[in-house]
Motif scaffolding. Sequence first.
Motif, PDB file in Angstrom:
ATOM      1  N   ASP A 146      21.160  -5.953  15.452  1.00 54.98           N
ATOM      2  CA  ASP A 146      20.337  -5.011  16.165  1.00 54.98           C
ATOM      3  C   ASP A 146      19.434  -3.472  15.891  1.00 54.98           C
ATOM      4  OD1 ASP A 146      21.687  -6.008  18.672  1.00 54.98           O
ATOM      5  OD2 ASP A 146      22.991  -4.402  18.410  1.00 54.98           O
ATOM      6  N   ALA A 147      20.310  -3.064  14.608  1.00 46.59           N
ATOM      7  CA  ALA A 147      18.830  -2.530  13.581  1.00 46.59           C
ATOM      8  C   ALA A 147      18.426  -2.905  12.930  1.00 46.59           C
ATOM      9  CB  ALA A 147      20.377  -1.270  12.471  1.00 46.59           C
ATOM     10  N   THR A 178      20.823 -12.440  18.745  1.00 42.74           N
ATOM     11  CA  THR A 178      22.238 -13.358  18.821  1.00 42.74           C
ATOM     12  C   THR A 178      22.265 -13.528  19.503  1.00 42.74           C
ATOM     13  OG1 THR A 178      21.788 -11.228  20.910  1.00 42.74           O
ATOM     14  CG2 THR A 178      23.066 -10.709  18.508  1.00 42.74           C
ATOM     15  N   LYS A 213      28.860 -10.356  19.029  1.00 37.82           N
ATOM     16  CA  LYS A 213      29.991 -10.156  18.800  1.00 37.82           C
ATOM     17  C   LYS A 213      29.885  -8.882  17.324  1.00 37.82           C
ATOM     18  CE  LYS A 213      33.326 -12.876  21.072  1.00 37.82           C
ATOM     19  NZ  LYS A 213      34.802 -14.080  21.098  1.00 37.82           N
ATOM     20  N   PHE A 214      29.041  -9.668  16.873  1.00 43.59           N
ATOM     21  CA  PHE A 214      28.826  -9.003  15.480  1.00 43.59           C
ATOM     22  C   PHE A 214      27.351  -8.474  15.370  1.00 43.59           C
ATOM     23  CE2 PHE A 214      32.350 -11.902  15.291  1.00 43.59           C
ATOM     24  CZ  PHE A 214      33.145 -11.262  14.553  1.00 43.59           C
ATOM     25  N   SER A 215      26.414  -7.851  15.832  1.00 47.99           N
ATOM     26  CA  SER A 215      25.200  -7.669  16.270  1.00 47.99           C
ATOM     27  C   SER A 215      25.063  -6.403  15.742  1.00 47.99           C
ATOM     28  CB  SER A 215      24.664  -7.149  17.378  1.00 47.99           C
ATOM     29  OG  SER A 215      25.219  -6.582  18.528  1.00 47.99           O
ATOM     30  N   THR A 216      25.972  -5.739  14.962  1.00 47.33           N
ATOM     31  CA  THR A 216      24.548  -4.309  14.414  1.00 47.33           C
ATOM     32  C   THR A 216      23.777  -4.715  12.711  1.00 47.33           C
ATOM     33  OG1 THR A 216      27.657  -3.021  13.510  1.00 47.33           O
ATOM     34  CG2 THR A 216      26.103  -2.628  12.425  1.00 47.33           C
ATOM     35  N   GLN A 217      24.068  -5.368  12.692  1.00 43.49           N
ATOM     36  CA  GLN A 217      23.096  -5.590  11.320  1.00 43.49           C
ATOM     37  C   GLN A 217      21.364  -6.113  12.169  1.00 43.49           C
ATOM     38  OE1 GLN A 217      22.783  -4.627   9.024  1.00 43.49           O
ATOM     39  NE2 GLN A 217      25.162  -4.081   8.626  1.00 43.49           N
ATOM     40  N   GLU A 246      23.679   0.281   4.407  1.00 40.82           N
ATOM     41  CA  GLU A 246      24.010   0.345   5.925  1.00 40.82           C
ATOM     42  C   GLU A 246      22.665  -0.540   6.875  1.00 40.82           C
ATOM     43  OE1 GLU A 246      20.966   4.144   6.803  1.00 40.82           O
ATOM     44  OE2 GLU A 246      21.984   4.400   4.438  1.00 40.82           O
ATOM     45  N   PRO A 247      23.390  -0.229   7.740  1.00 40.31           N
ATOM     46  CA  PRO A 247      22.448  -1.355   8.753  1.00 40.31           C
ATOM     47  C   PRO A 247      20.914  -1.511   8.557  1.00 40.31           C
ATOM     48  CG  PRO A 247      24.338  -0.346  10.164  1.00 40.31           C
ATOM     49  CD  PRO A 247      24.147   0.336   8.573  1.00 40.31           C
TER      50      PRO A 247
END
Length: 359
Positions: A40-41, A72, A34-38, A152-153
């Motif tokens: 993923d980048a 994840t 659910k909190f994959s932004t970092q 930023e990511p």
Amino acid sequence: MENVTIIGAGNGGVTAAYHLAKNGIEVCLYDNPKFSTQVDAISDSGKIVALSEHHGEKMMLSGSAEIKIATTDIKQALSFSKNVVMVCPSFAQEIFFKDMLPYLTSEHRIVIMPGNYGGLVLNKMKEDAMMPELNLTFIDCISIPWACRIVEPGVICIMGLKSFLPLSIFPKENTTSDLLDTLKKLIPIPIEVLDDPIEAGLENINFGGHPLLTTLNMGILENFEGNYNYYRDCCSVATANAAAKMDEERLAVGKSWGYSLRTELEAMNALYDSSYETVYDFNRASTTHVKINSAPASSKHRYITEDVPYLLVPCYELAKSKGIRVPIVESCIHIASAYNGENYFKTGRTLEKMGISQQ
């Protein structure tokens, strides 16, 4: 080569992944889907970048570091290494641990940054899950080594680094020379071993400076949306006096439980290798903290939502069990509860949740 799994990809987790990878350790970075932004980048680029300058201020440890895995998938993360460093807000510790339990073995060592009595709580969760054969080792750190931010990511800045990091090992009998050697590699600054997670929780330097100063300054914090330097601008002579009285309460609680704690000023000077004469002077002039030109913008900031229920409430409970009054600690909990419409005395980290019997 040593390896490690970092649980949590917030400011501290991404910085931990970067610093340890830069030191030659193979790193797996995990966060919840659910909190994959970092994640993923970092998975896409294969690295984390640390800036040399941010907002005109010089940063530390700049460069880039390759990350072996960013995922994840909790099963994949825990199979990567027996060394686990959990860097997350205290409220997320139980959430992560519940997902981790099916894949943990007795070989896993779990370093918690910051601990905030987490080793006791997670051990009780393990016992409540009827897993007596699972002999986990929990290492509660009083804080994280870095003053850091995600820009930023996949990109961070590191404003400062503590001189050393106090921590506890629980159960104490799991302390071995091999474990200590591993911890010296996983924690990129010298360590100091404390007696137990209670002492480590009471030694967290966020105890007074964060929740009390935030509570006392809430009107201006909200109205000006945190657009100034928290440490320099929220600490006045009067608020520093109140923080000193609150610190006396913490020291009294520690003494009643058999600990000789550092004062807030002693701790800050030791951790940041400084020699300020007052807490007021430290907050106004610390070269690390004046670089952080931001402040909480509401009562929902972690200085309230984490530090009140996970630092002040345990102190209040430890005090109550010994028949000690802590009026400033108690008042701060009441006010924070009123701010957020929540009874932190009940939802916070109580002795029952930590598996500590009333004494």
